[in-house]
Design a protein around this motif. Sequence first.
Motif: not given
Length: 623
Positions: A293-295, A332-341
């Motif tokens: 799962f990525g950007a 996924a937590f690293e990529e999570d920073q791209r989400f506002v939610g």
Amino acid sequence: MAGRIRDEDIALVRERTSIADIISESVTLKSAGGGNLKGLCPFHDEKTPSFTVAPGRNVYFCHGCGAGGDAIKYLMDAEHLTFVESVERLADRAGIQLRYLEAGPAPVRQQHGQKQRLVAAHAAAVEFYTGQLGSAGARPAREFLAQRGFDKAAAERYGCGFAPDAWDLLTKHLRQQGFTAQELITAGLSREARSGSLIDRFRRRLLWPIRDLTGDVIGFGARKLFDDDDGPKYLNTPETPIYKKSHVLYGIDHAKREIAKQGRAVIVEGYTDVMACHLAGVPTAVATCGTAFGADHIGVLRRLLMDTDAVAGEIIFTFDGDAAGQKAALRAFEEDQRFVGRTFIAVSPDNMDPCELRLAKGDMAVRDLVARREPLVDFALRQVLDRFDLDTVDGRVEAMRRAAPLVAKIKDREKRPEYVRKLAGDLGMEIEPVQRAVLAAAAAPPKAGAAPDTRARPAPVEGEVDNPQLTVERESLKLALQVPVLAGPMFDALGAEVYRHPLHVAIRAAVTEVGGAAAAGTGGAVWIEAIRDACADLGAKALVGELAVEPLRIDGEPDPRYVSVTLARLEWGAVTARIRDLKSKVQRINPVANKDEYFALFGELLSLEQHARALREQAAGGL
């Protein structure tokens, strides 16, 4: 060379296509007032929606990156189609039979674009594979599905199929339907054998068709069934012009409406997990296809979730509880920073995936798994702390150093102090050193190689904010673009000379070039695209798109009086500017030495001042 599509057919496609319907298939749109819709731009990363769709005129424009146009342009940019491919796609959707101009001495049949051919090949392959699922040789595939709780109806719903025990059965079938060898290779459905002959890519496997947001099949996932199959457990379609695994989410075609409706997406790991979740009452489940799962996956989901600063979407990961699943969750937590939610993780106490859980404990257990989710940051912190011996000073200090950057990355700054206190409690340390470590991590420079934000944004019209004349110029052009039937002769009566800004002048000249507002017919996307095409200046082209969706400065629908007032103000500005110029000239002329010139200018000045008074009265009421 293929013939060109007739202009009148292209115009018909524009008129009969609902751009809101097209864009809503990949972007969640919400009311923005004035009949317009708004969502997150699909062409650049943003947290606040600036992507505006004007259904009444069948056009869109992004105020963040400047992308804009009609439904044809949207498909060209969003799905990387050519102009002809986009027109053909929309024509098929609207039931319009396109006609082509002759190219050369004899008519040449227009060939579909590459993407349409590849999609058509996959559609034919789905029909072939699903037909094979009922064959005698497919018994292991049917048993595999049954053992995992999927009956015939479920298999049909998700288009499950079977690649038979033959080297080239599909290839021959598709060749008989008119697909070329190169098309089948490009689509990833066939491949060249060592002997040079063309053979099927998938053989003796259970297949799931992988669809894009629009529902088109763009690839397949194939599961090994036989022990003597020396290939990987899962074999996916290779990268093709239509299949990019970093962009693909299995089940997105089934889940997209519920994701948008619920503001939630559940990320699972496999095809059967998606099926199990959907059948168990978790219709928002999707899975990646042969990649992490990525950007790019995030970009797809954020637009469906309307994940913005004002509206927080919810992402729930259901990774396995084993080491690989934990590693995936931390990634996924690293990529999570791209989400506002808000982002969560759900792990079964028995380390079962959703499919296994549904088989063992039923549908309710799957729904409960999702309901028992915990914030991903809590899970990530626990995984970090579990790696250290917190009974020792060295262990606590090292754990603090590793955990502090995770707390520093939490998007909601108001939550950080609470997590600082929680981390200090978990470590058995005073709050001050933990707080210093988090602050230091937050102040650290970005990682080397991080790409700067280089998004293109349309330049504002200089001086427009505080210049009433430029504002009214803009409003008059909006009237011509958005309601040409209403603006009509009143707009056409004023030429480009009444506009000051060069981009406004260019757009006004383009309106003249295409025949004037009075000749626009019903307006809409056809009219707007004609003006855009007539603009030689790239800045003017972009501004046409912006003005086409920008609300008029009036509450409710415009009427003839509003047009009259706006155009009177426009002309009044030009007339008063001319009056100032004439007064300056009159003052510089010697009335004795240049009597004729003086009285000519003076007479023009009086006439203009009288005209200006009439325009001022007509323009009374204000914008």
